[in-house]
Design a protein around this motif. Sequence first.
Motif, PDB file in Angstrom:
ATOM      1  N   ILE A  40       0.839  -1.207   0.000  1.00 14.44           N
ATOM      2  CA  ILE A  40       0.000   0.000   0.000  1.00 14.44           C
ATOM      3  C   ILE A  40       0.870   1.252   0.000  1.00 14.44           C
ATOM      4  N   VAL A  41       1.851   1.296   0.904  1.00 14.24           N
ATOM      5  CA  VAL A  41       2.711   2.470   1.022  1.00 14.24           C
ATOM      6  C   VAL A  41       3.606   2.631  -0.211  1.00 14.24           C
ATOM      7  N   THR A  42       4.157   1.523  -0.715  1.00 17.26           N
ATOM      8  CA  THR A  42       5.047   1.593  -1.872  1.00 17.26           C
ATOM      9  C   THR A  42       4.318   2.121  -3.099  1.00 17.26           C
ATOM     10  N   ASN A  43       3.117   1.631  -3.344  1.00 18.34           N
ATOM     11  CA  ASN A  43       2.365   2.091  -4.504  1.00 18.34           C
ATOM     12  C   ASN A  43       1.897   3.532  -4.346  1.00 18.34           C
ATOM     13  N   ALA A  44       1.399   3.870  -3.156  1.00 15.65           N
ATOM     14  CA  ALA A  44       0.837   5.200  -2.942  1.00 15.65           C
ATOM     15  C   ALA A  44       1.890   6.285  -2.793  1.00 15.65           C
ATOM     16  N   MET A  45       3.109   5.911  -2.383  1.00 14.14           N
ATOM     17  CA  MET A  45       4.151   6.910  -2.159  1.00 14.14           C
ATOM     18  C   MET A  45       5.286   6.803  -3.168  1.00 14.14           C
ATOM     19  N   PHE A  46       5.938   5.636  -3.215  1.00 19.04           N
ATOM     20  CA  PHE A  46       7.114   5.519  -4.084  1.00 19.04           C
ATOM     21  C   PHE A  46       6.736   5.512  -5.565  1.00 19.04           C
ATOM     22  N   MET A  47       5.782   4.648  -5.955  1.00 27.29           N
ATOM     23  CA  MET A  47       5.428   4.585  -7.366  1.00 27.29           C
ATOM     24  C   MET A  47       4.817   5.896  -7.837  1.00 27.29           C
ATOM     25  N   LEU A  48       3.879   6.428  -7.073  1.00 26.88           N
ATOM     26  CA  LEU A  48       3.264   7.696  -7.443  1.00 26.88           C
ATOM     27  C   LEU A  48       4.296   8.817  -7.477  1.00 26.88           C
ATOM     28  N   GLY A  49       5.151   8.886  -6.459  1.00 32.30           N
ATOM     29  CA  GLY A  49       6.165   9.926  -6.414  1.00 32.30           C
ATOM     30  C   GLY A  49       7.151   9.835  -7.565  1.00 32.30           C
ATOM     31  N   ALA A  50       7.594   8.608  -7.884  1.00 34.60           N
ATOM     32  CA  ALA A  50       8.535   8.450  -8.987  1.00 34.60           C
ATOM     33  C   ALA A  50       7.902   8.834 -10.318  1.00 34.60           C
ATOM     34  N   CYS A  51       6.618   8.509 -10.496  1.00 30.34           N
ATOM     35  CA  CYS A  51       5.924   8.899 -11.726  1.00 30.34           C
ATOM     36  C   CYS A  51       5.843  10.422 -11.852  1.00 30.34           C
ATOM     37  N   LEU A  52       5.474  11.097 -10.771  1.00 32.26           N
ATOM     38  CA  LEU A  52       5.387  12.562 -10.803  1.00 32.26           C
ATOM     39  C   LEU A  52       6.756  13.193 -11.027  1.00 32.26           C
ATOM     40  N   LEU A  53       7.794  12.579 -10.459  1.00 30.44           N
ATOM     41  CA  LEU A  53       9.146  13.116 -10.627  1.00 30.44           C
ATOM     42  C   LEU A  53       9.644  12.913 -12.056  1.00 30.44           C
ATOM     43  N   LEU A  54       9.501  11.694 -12.578  1.00 28.76           N
ATOM     44  CA  LEU A  54       9.997  11.391 -13.922  1.00 28.76           C
ATOM     45  C   LEU A  54       9.260  12.204 -14.982  1.00 28.76           C
ATOM     46  N   GLY A  55       7.940  12.304 -14.825  1.00 29.96           N
ATOM     47  CA  GLY A  55       7.177  13.103 -15.773  1.00 29.96           C
ATOM     48  C   GLY A  55       7.449  14.582 -15.631  1.00 29.96           C
ATOM     49  N   LEU A  96       0.051  10.883 -17.632  1.00 31.92           N
ATOM     50  CA  LEU A  96       0.000  10.789 -16.177  1.00 31.92           C
ATOM     51  C   LEU A  96      -1.314  10.187 -15.693  1.00 31.92           C
ATOM     52  N   ASP A  97      -2.372  10.245 -16.509  1.00 28.80           N
ATOM     53  CA  ASP A  97      -3.617   9.547 -16.172  1.00 28.80           C
ATOM     54  C   ASP A  97      -3.337   8.085 -15.864  1.00 28.80           C
ATOM     55  N   MET A  98      -2.596   7.474 -16.762  1.00 29.12           N
ATOM     56  CA  MET A  98      -2.293   6.059 -16.628  1.00 29.12           C
ATOM     57  C   MET A  98      -1.427   5.782 -15.403  1.00 29.12           C
ATOM     58  N   SER A  99      -0.415   6.620 -15.194  1.00 30.39           N
ATOM     59  CA  SER A  99       0.500   6.424 -14.067  1.00 30.39           C
ATOM     60  C   SER A  99      -0.220   6.532 -12.721  1.00 30.39           C
ATOM     61  N   VAL A 100      -1.024   7.588 -12.562  1.00 23.78           N
ATOM     62  CA  VAL A 100      -1.759   7.779 -11.310  1.00 23.78           C
ATOM     63  C   VAL A 100      -2.767   6.657 -11.095  1.00 23.78           C
ATOM     64  N   SER A 101      -3.420   6.227 -12.178  1.00 27.04           N
ATOM     65  CA  SER A 101      -4.381   5.144 -12.086  1.00 27.04           C
ATOM     66  C   SER A 101      -3.718   3.844 -11.627  1.00 27.04           C
ATOM     67  N   ILE A 102      -2.527   3.547 -12.175  1.00 29.17           N
ATOM     68  CA  ILE A 102      -1.819   2.328 -11.788  1.00 29.17           C
ATOM     69  C   ILE A 102      -1.389   2.402 -10.325  1.00 29.17           C
ATOM     70  N   ALA A 103      -0.789   3.519  -9.921  1.00 25.21           N
ATOM     71  CA  ALA A 103      -0.254   3.643  -8.566  1.00 25.21           C
ATOM     72  C   ALA A 103      -1.348   3.575  -7.504  1.00 25.21           C
ATOM     73  N   LEU A 104      -2.346   4.445  -7.613  1.00 21.65           N
ATOM     74  CA  LEU A 104      -3.405   4.466  -6.599  1.00 21.65           C
ATOM     75  C   LEU A 104      -4.340   3.275  -6.738  1.00 21.65           C
ATOM     76  N   GLY A 105      -4.598   2.845  -7.980  1.00 24.46           N
ATOM     77  CA  GLY A 105      -5.452   1.680  -8.175  1.00 24.46           C
ATOM     78  C   GLY A 105      -4.846   0.431  -7.587  1.00 24.46           C
ATOM     79  N   SER A 106      -3.542   0.259  -7.744  1.00 26.10           N
ATOM     80  CA  SER A 106      -2.877  -0.904  -7.180  1.00 26.10           C
ATOM     81  C   SER A 106      -2.873  -0.864  -5.653  1.00 26.10           C
ATOM     82  N   ALA A 107      -2.650   0.324  -5.088  1.00 25.40           N
ATOM     83  CA  ALA A 107      -2.660   0.458  -3.624  1.00 25.40           C
ATOM     84  C   ALA A 107      -4.033   0.140  -3.057  1.00 25.40           C
ATOM     85  N   SER A 108      -5.086   0.681  -3.674  1.00 28.63           N
ATOM     86  CA  SER A 108      -6.441   0.408  -3.178  1.00 28.63           C
ATOM     87  C   SER A 108      -6.823  -1.045  -3.381  1.00 28.63           C
TER      88      SER A 108
END
Length: 366
Positions: free
Chosen positions: A104-119, A276-288
């Motif tokens: 939950i934490v990895t997807n909601a923080m690390f994956m989401l954060g890395a996507c926002l940073l890379l983009g 970024l639609d796809m990235s946010v959807s993957i990160a938060l969707g996977s966490a939920s």
Amino acid sequence: MQPLFREIRDTPLLWMLVFVPVVLVAEATVPESHTLLFVLAVVAIVPLAALLSHATEAVAAKTGDAVGGLLNATLGNLTELIIAITALHAGQYMLVKASIAGAIVTNAMFMLGACLLLGGVRYHVQEYNRAGARLSSGLLLMATVALLAPSAVADLDHLPPGGNIIHKLSIGISVLLILAYALGLLFSLRTHKELFEGAGHGDEKEAHWPIGLAIGTLLAVTVLVALVSEIFVESVQKAAESFGMSPAFVGFIIVSLVGAAAEFAVAFAAARKNRLDMSVSIALGSASQIALFVAPALVLLSYVVGPKPMDLQFWPGAVTMVMIATVTASFVTTSGRSAWFVGALLILIYAVFALTLYVVPPAGEG
């Protein structure tokens, strides 16, 4: 088989599949080399998770939007689920609970954060569909509150000894979480799917896989993931000691990062393409999905495959980190706009969590 071989040839990450037979041979020849088996199993699970993701996308592309979305949502975290079931069967409940909270934490923080940073490094400001982010954030917040309940009431003085109340509460919460998961799928895939049209779509070349090859690959890779996961779980405790890591740290950080490797690759690539639609959807969707489906499914499965029932009572540090991650992700995604600095902050928060768990493991795990 040609599409499969072409996919392996064109995807460097899948070249690591060579480690799958290596770890199986090593387990048969040097079963006492726990550190070696642990490292080989981690390396082997990464390409298997990627191939599992490819096969899932290929099956989903052939079944239509509704069924395809359901398959993607249900099988998206299959790697983590298999590892957790294997650990569940072995009675390593700390590893199981740590992997749930960590995912939950990895997807909601690390994956989401890395996507926002890379983009954000490539694009000055990025925008995404707020409807999808709000749905996933809302589901994740509801699930986090539900997961907090057993831990919140566990230390009450008037509870009878034995833990039966916590187990009953965990079963009831598990049923409610799965119900919320089903309602979320119904809302996003059927009744209000027009709100989520901006969300990411799968890689188009996956649609060219024949359905028979996709299903066969899905089944074969699932078996291989199960075999490698068994080696991983058997070696993790002694290997973790040699690296100075607790089982909680391994589950929270290592299992979460390894199990989500395929999703990382897809989400990061989408962010770099300004999707970024796809990235946010993957990160938060996977966490939920972890919180709403995987965690309650493991509680119910523990009555069948575990040596004893598992509850949803987490150690206080995990509860705190999950809540902070959930609230932070909900706050960050509420605007529908992002820049690289937001992603950097999320990654730094995740690093604080990892460092804290490594230096101060849960009571009894040090």
